[in-house]
Enzyme design. Sequence first.
Site, PDB file in Angstrom:
ATOM      1  N   ARG A   1      -0.716  -9.995  12.917  1.00  0.00           N
ATOM      2  CA  ARG A   1      -1.145  -8.777  12.213  1.00  0.00           C
ATOM      3  C   ARG A   1      -2.114  -9.109  11.082  1.00  0.00           C
ATOM      4  NH1 ARG A   1       4.166  -6.125  10.180  1.00  0.00           N
ATOM      5  NH2 ARG A   1       2.752  -4.567   9.301  1.00  0.00           N
TER       6      ARG A   1
ATOM      7  N   ARG B   1     -10.431   1.487   9.316  1.00  0.00           N
ATOM      8  CA  ARG B   1      -9.983   0.133   9.657  1.00  0.00           C
ATOM      9  C   ARG B   1     -11.169  -0.779   9.951  1.00  0.00           C
ATOM     10  NH1 ARG B   1      -4.635  -0.833  10.356  1.00  0.00           N
ATOM     11  NH2 ARG B   1      -3.260   0.961  10.613  1.00  0.00           N
TER      12      ARG B   1
ATOM     13  N   ARG C   1      12.760  -5.811  12.147  1.00  0.00           N
ATOM     14  CA  ARG C   1      11.901  -5.187  13.151  1.00  0.00           C
ATOM     15  C   ARG C   1      11.043  -6.244  13.830  1.00  0.00           C
ATOM     16  NH1 ARG C   1       8.489  -0.524  10.520  1.00  0.00           N
ATOM     17  NH2 ARG C   1       7.578  -2.402   9.605  1.00  0.00           N
TER      18      ARG C   1
ATOM     19  N   ARG D   1      11.810  -8.666   5.177  1.00  0.00           N
ATOM     20  CA  ARG D   1      12.224  -7.262   5.256  1.00  0.00           C
ATOM     21  C   ARG D   1      13.380  -7.086   6.242  1.00  0.00           C
ATOM     22  NH1 ARG D   1       6.400  -4.417   6.381  1.00  0.00           N
ATOM     23  NH2 ARG D   1       5.556  -4.420   4.265  1.00  0.00           N
TER      24      ARG D   1
ATOM     25  N   LYS E   1       0.816  -1.220   0.000  1.00  0.00           N
ATOM     26  CA  LYS E   1       0.000   0.000   0.000  1.00  0.00           C
ATOM     27  C   LYS E   1       0.849   1.270   0.000  1.00  0.00           C
ATOM     28  CE  LYS E   1      -2.462  -0.892   3.699  1.00  0.00           C
ATOM     29  NZ  LYS E   1      -1.887  -2.174   4.088  1.00  0.00           N
TER      30      LYS E   1
END
Length: 216
Positions: free
Chosen positions: A171, A88, A160, A127, A13
């Site tokens: 998530r 959301r 992270r 990532r 996004k």
Amino acid sequence: MRVVLLGPPGAGKGTQAKGIANAYAIPHISTGDLFRENLKNKTPLGVKAQSYMDAGKLVPDELVIALVEDRIERDDCKNGYLLDGFPRTVAQAEALKAFNEKMGHPLDFAVNISVPSDILVDRITGRRSCPACGATYHIRYNAPKKEGICDNDGTALIQRDDDKPETVKTRIDVYEEESAPLVGYYDKLGKLVTIDGTQSPAEVAEAIKVALGGAR
């Protein structure tokens, strides 16, 4: 052009938001950035939000909605905006719809970037980021020249906490439970455009361009 950008974590996004905002000369409004701006400037809404966060509580819907409404009332949103990270929930979407109707500016599109869960996990867990300069990499798709080392400054790259497998799955589950119903909501309103997010970023951008009428 007034657009809501939907999609699970790792759907791309952020990359697409910049392209849409640039193409239509509209502000890209990220709720994360909006929170940081209000907290930093100690605005009345920011102070209120801080009080919930300091108490370890979720910022309530009505306050999040107020922050977004305050932002889209600014002059730079006269010709539209791109909302990223809001709404959301269906309740937030209903509030946005009511506000837009009051302002006389209905939403044009809800762009949903769709990517299967297994691909999302692979994308996010790969990532890596540089704690010094903020540069981001991916061990498979955008690897640094030297494994584990930032190209820019030689700093050791980190993963992270929210990019670790167990956190990523949580998530995605949260997204599916809370935010996925938005797809059905906007589909019923005739606003939904679903894009195959498994394509390359350039192909996704082109598909969005076509879906929004080609004006990019």
